[in-house]
Design an enzyme around this catalytic site. Structure first.
Site, PDB file in Angstrom:
ATOM      1  N   ASP A  70      10.377  -1.197   6.090  1.00  0.00           N
ATOM      2  CA  ASP A  70       9.362  -2.159   6.553  1.00  0.00           C
ATOM      3  C   ASP A  70       9.171  -2.226   8.070  1.00  0.00           C
ATOM      4  OD1 ASP A  70       7.372  -4.032   5.811  1.00  0.00           O
ATOM      5  OD2 ASP A  70       8.691  -5.707   6.245  1.00  0.00           O
ATOM      6  N   CYS A 100       0.815  -1.215   0.000  1.00  0.00           N
ATOM      7  CA  CYS A 100       0.000   0.000   0.000  1.00  0.00           C
ATOM      8  C   CYS A 100       0.853   1.271   0.000  1.00  0.00           C
ATOM      9  CB  CYS A 100      -0.948   0.007   1.191  1.00  0.00           C
ATOM     10  SG  CYS A 100      -2.221  -1.241   1.064  1.00  0.00           S
TER      11      CYS A 100
HETATM   12  C1  SPV Z   1       4.685  -7.534   3.925  1.00  0.00           C
HETATM   13  O1  SPV Z   1       3.890  -8.329   3.399  1.00  0.00           O
HETATM   14  O2  SPV Z   1       4.326  -6.655   4.723  1.00  0.00           O
HETATM   15  C2  SPV Z   1       6.101  -7.613   3.595  1.00  0.00           C
HETATM   16  C3  SPV Z   1       6.582  -8.800   2.938  1.00  0.00           C
HETATM   17  O3  SPV Z   1       6.833  -6.739   3.958  1.00  0.00           O
HETATM   18  S1  SPV Z   1       6.450 -10.166   3.951  1.00  0.00           S
HETATM   19  O4  SPV Z   1       7.791 -10.696   4.140  1.00  0.00           O
HETATM   20  O5  SPV Z   1       5.625 -11.133   3.262  1.00  0.00           O
HETATM   21  O6  SPV Z   1       5.886  -9.797   5.204  1.00  0.00           O
HETATM   22 MN    MN Z   2       5.791  -5.467   5.480  1.00  0.00          MN
END
Ligand code: SPV
Ligand code: MN
Length: 612
Positions: free
Chosen positions: A279, A262
């Protein structure tokens, strides 16, 4: 374990590390065990191993490899990610849990012998910069060289950090097995399980490879960290961290929480700014200031629509030599292709479905795209030319503003500043977002997603929100909070904003930190004045921003907002929330109702609020 590897473990002087490694060996029964230190040779060994095991293949460009996850292993498996808890725990969030004894029995039965004939890797990492009071330590045991290699790009080395632990068991432990492989991918997807033990700070993961399921250090460590943070009075958040470059040489640090897919990474990568992380952030109060570090040191980013216009910095890194793992894109003649790259895409090749050709259909007759919507790239942040100079600072960077946002096509305006910190927490806690391809399941369904963190909150929601509310206690500087929406659409379903418009929202918010812009007070918060946005659009994007655009984007859809508040009231009816939050919800509804009865309209122009 041979003598050399045992010696590497013993040098840590940590009996708990040896115990958990021994338990893992007895359970998973690998053919060989290799302990990886922070040395160049060891790290290189993992990289090469991923090629030997065929979990990765070399691409034409120097340093680039491709990894495929199984066709049904393309996103986080929320349904099979469970907390090991006693039966009667209620977090007010619909927690997915399994009774601990039962869960352990089940997952141990899948892990039993899962590494027969395979090599077990034992790796140590630092979550956050090394030598930092922010950072946590993590031990990862896995039979997947792809997992270990990815973690090498995404996290800081921690073997030397473990030495500093002086025998303590204060670290996270992750045991992962990709399970039985067929054509290099996990074959027993029906037995995919990810079980989280908050008490022991451990996670077990089996029969999967997709990073969100397999890499202990990513979303699994995040869940453990949220739980730990609540106990210790800090915050672990699903946030980017970036330096916003304002007037002169001013750099103002922002964090921002967005649900997966998003706009979190694309905000952090907006041209002209610098990135600290995209992240996961750890926030702590130090000497009256909120400071933040990126617990990662790389990006596992969505590749869909990355092109030279939308995301020039990432695009550059993906198209020049350097260490990059591509996953689930199309490979043709040793080169990667993905949807939205704005280049001609070959009509055949190998992708996440195997041999692919244009028009190929899945078992339900649906056309398979050349790359999966959740296809990704993995690289180190220092591959990027916009990395912030303080990205690895053990003291972190000071937070001046926080963004929250979701994927909302019809209600919330592009940007609003909260009236107070508590109102900002309320705005974050009431984010709604339409589901995306980052998790398995139906897409486009509007879902409540507090602080963009619904999937990862590992404590009662009320406790989590309370911790945010009280975070400003004893602060010298209280960051501003903004709620954003990049996904507002018109009646014809067209987006009302371009992808780069967020640059204007960022710079407006940055100016507000220094009171350079006035704002209009509305029932939902403080919004930009048209003249300021007009100036910023010209200055930052060379774009003429018309009054009509402003009106369409910033008019208050008061009836829609009230509908949203009704949805929120319903959700929180049965959740034990802090009184200050309930008060915010009540006042928000009152302000909206008052405006609706005063102006007698469903949609109120921002100009109406100018003289109220
Ligand atoms: C997310 O989905 O929020 C990500 C990738 O940053 S994951 O490793 O799938 O969580
Ligand atoms: Mn993420």
């Amino acid at each position: 374990m041979d003598k050399i590897n045992l010696k590497k473990l013993e040098e840590l002087n940590n009996q708990y590390v040896i115990n958990v490694a021994e338990e893992a060996i007895q359970l998973c029964k690998p053919e060989k065990v290799t302990v990886i230190t922070d040395s160049k040779e060891d790290i290189n060994y993992v990289r090469e191993l991923a090629l030997t095991t065929c979990e990765e293949k070399k691409l034409k460009m120097e340093g680039h490899t491709i990894h495929f996850d199984g066709y049904y292993d393309q996103g986080r498996d929320k349904a099979h990610t469970k907390y090991l808890l006693s039966k009667d725990v209620d977090w007010g969030l619909g927690v997915n849990s399994i009774e601990k004894e039962k869960g352990l029995k089940e997952i141990f039965s899948y892990l039993d012998g899962s590494m027969t004939g395979k090599e077990m890797l034992v790796r140590f990492f630092s979550l956050g910069p090394t030598n930092s009071t922010f950072s946590l330590k993590a031990l990862q045991i896995t039979d997947s060289a792809y997992v270990a290699h990815s973690e090498d790009l995404l996290y800081r080395p921690g073997y030397e950090e473990f030495k500093r632990l002086a025998g303590s068991n204060d670290f996270f432990f992750f045991l992962h097995s990709a399970g039985r492989l067929e054509n290099g991918v996990s074959a027993d997807i029906d037995k995919r399980r990810i079980y989280i033990d908050l008490k022991e700070n451990r996670v077990y993961s089996v029969n999967n490879q997709y990073a969100g399921n397999s890499l202990g250090l990513k979303k699994l460590a995040f869940r453990l960290a949220i739980n730990k943070a609540q106990k210790e009075g800090w915050l672990a958040e699903h946030m980017f961290i970036m330096g916003v470059h304002g007037l002169g040489s001013r750099v103002t640090y922002f964090t921002g929480a967005y649900p997966s897919a998003c706009g979190k990474t694309s905000t952090a990568m907006i041209p002209g700014q610098t990135v600290v992380g995209d992240d996961i952030a750890y926030l702590k109060k130090i000497d009256g200031v909120i400071r933040v570090v990126n617990m990662e040191s790389g990006i596992f980013g969505i590749i869909h629509s990355v092109n030279s216009e939308n995301d020039p910095v990432i695009y550059q890194a993906l198209t020049t030599p350097g260490e990059v793992i591509f996953s689930n894109v199309l490979i043709n003649n040793g080169a990667p292709y993905w949807e939205g790259m704005k280049k001609d895409i070959p009509d055949k090749g190998i992708n996440f479905s195997g041999e692919w050709f244009e028009g190929k259909k899945d078992s339900q007759g649906k056309e398979i795209p050349c790359s999966h919507k959740n296809a990704r790239y993995t690289l180190r942040l220092n591959e990027l030319n916009n990395i912030d100079s303080k990205a690895n600072d053990p003291d972190g960077v000071p937070v001046k503003a926080i963004f929250y946002g979701g994927r909302d096509s019809d209600t919330t305006i592009p940007i609003v500043e909260s009236l107070t910190w508590a109102h900002g927490v309320f705005l974050g806690a009431t984010v709604e977002s339409e589901t995306t391809a980052a998790t398995l399941g139906v897409r486009g369904v509007r879902k409540y997603n507090p602080m963009a963190n619904l999937d990862f909150i590992s404590v009662p929601l009320g406790t989590y929100i309370e911790n945010h509310l009280k975070f400003t206690k004893d602060l010298k500087v209280i960051p501003k909070i903004y709620a954003t929406n990049y996904f507002l659409k018109d009646d014809a379903g067209e987006y009302l904003n371009g992808k780069m418009d967020k640059r204007v929202w960022l710079l407006w918010a940055e100016g507000r930190v220094y009171e350079e812009y006035e704002a209009i007070e509305t029932p939902v918060g403080l919004i930009p004045k048209y003249e300021d946005l007009k100036t910023l659009f010209i200055r930052e994007l060379g774009k003429d921003y018309t009054e009509a655009e402003y009106l369409q984007q910033f008019s208050l859809r008061v009836t829609k907002y009230l509908e949203k508040m009704e949805r929120m009231s319903k959700i929180f009816e049965n959740v034990k929330m802090p009184a200050a939050f309930t008060e915010e919800l009540k006042s928000q509804i009152e302000r909206l109702k008052k405006a609706k009865s005063k102006f007698k309209k469903d949609v109120i122009s921002p100009f109406e609020f100018l003289d109220t």
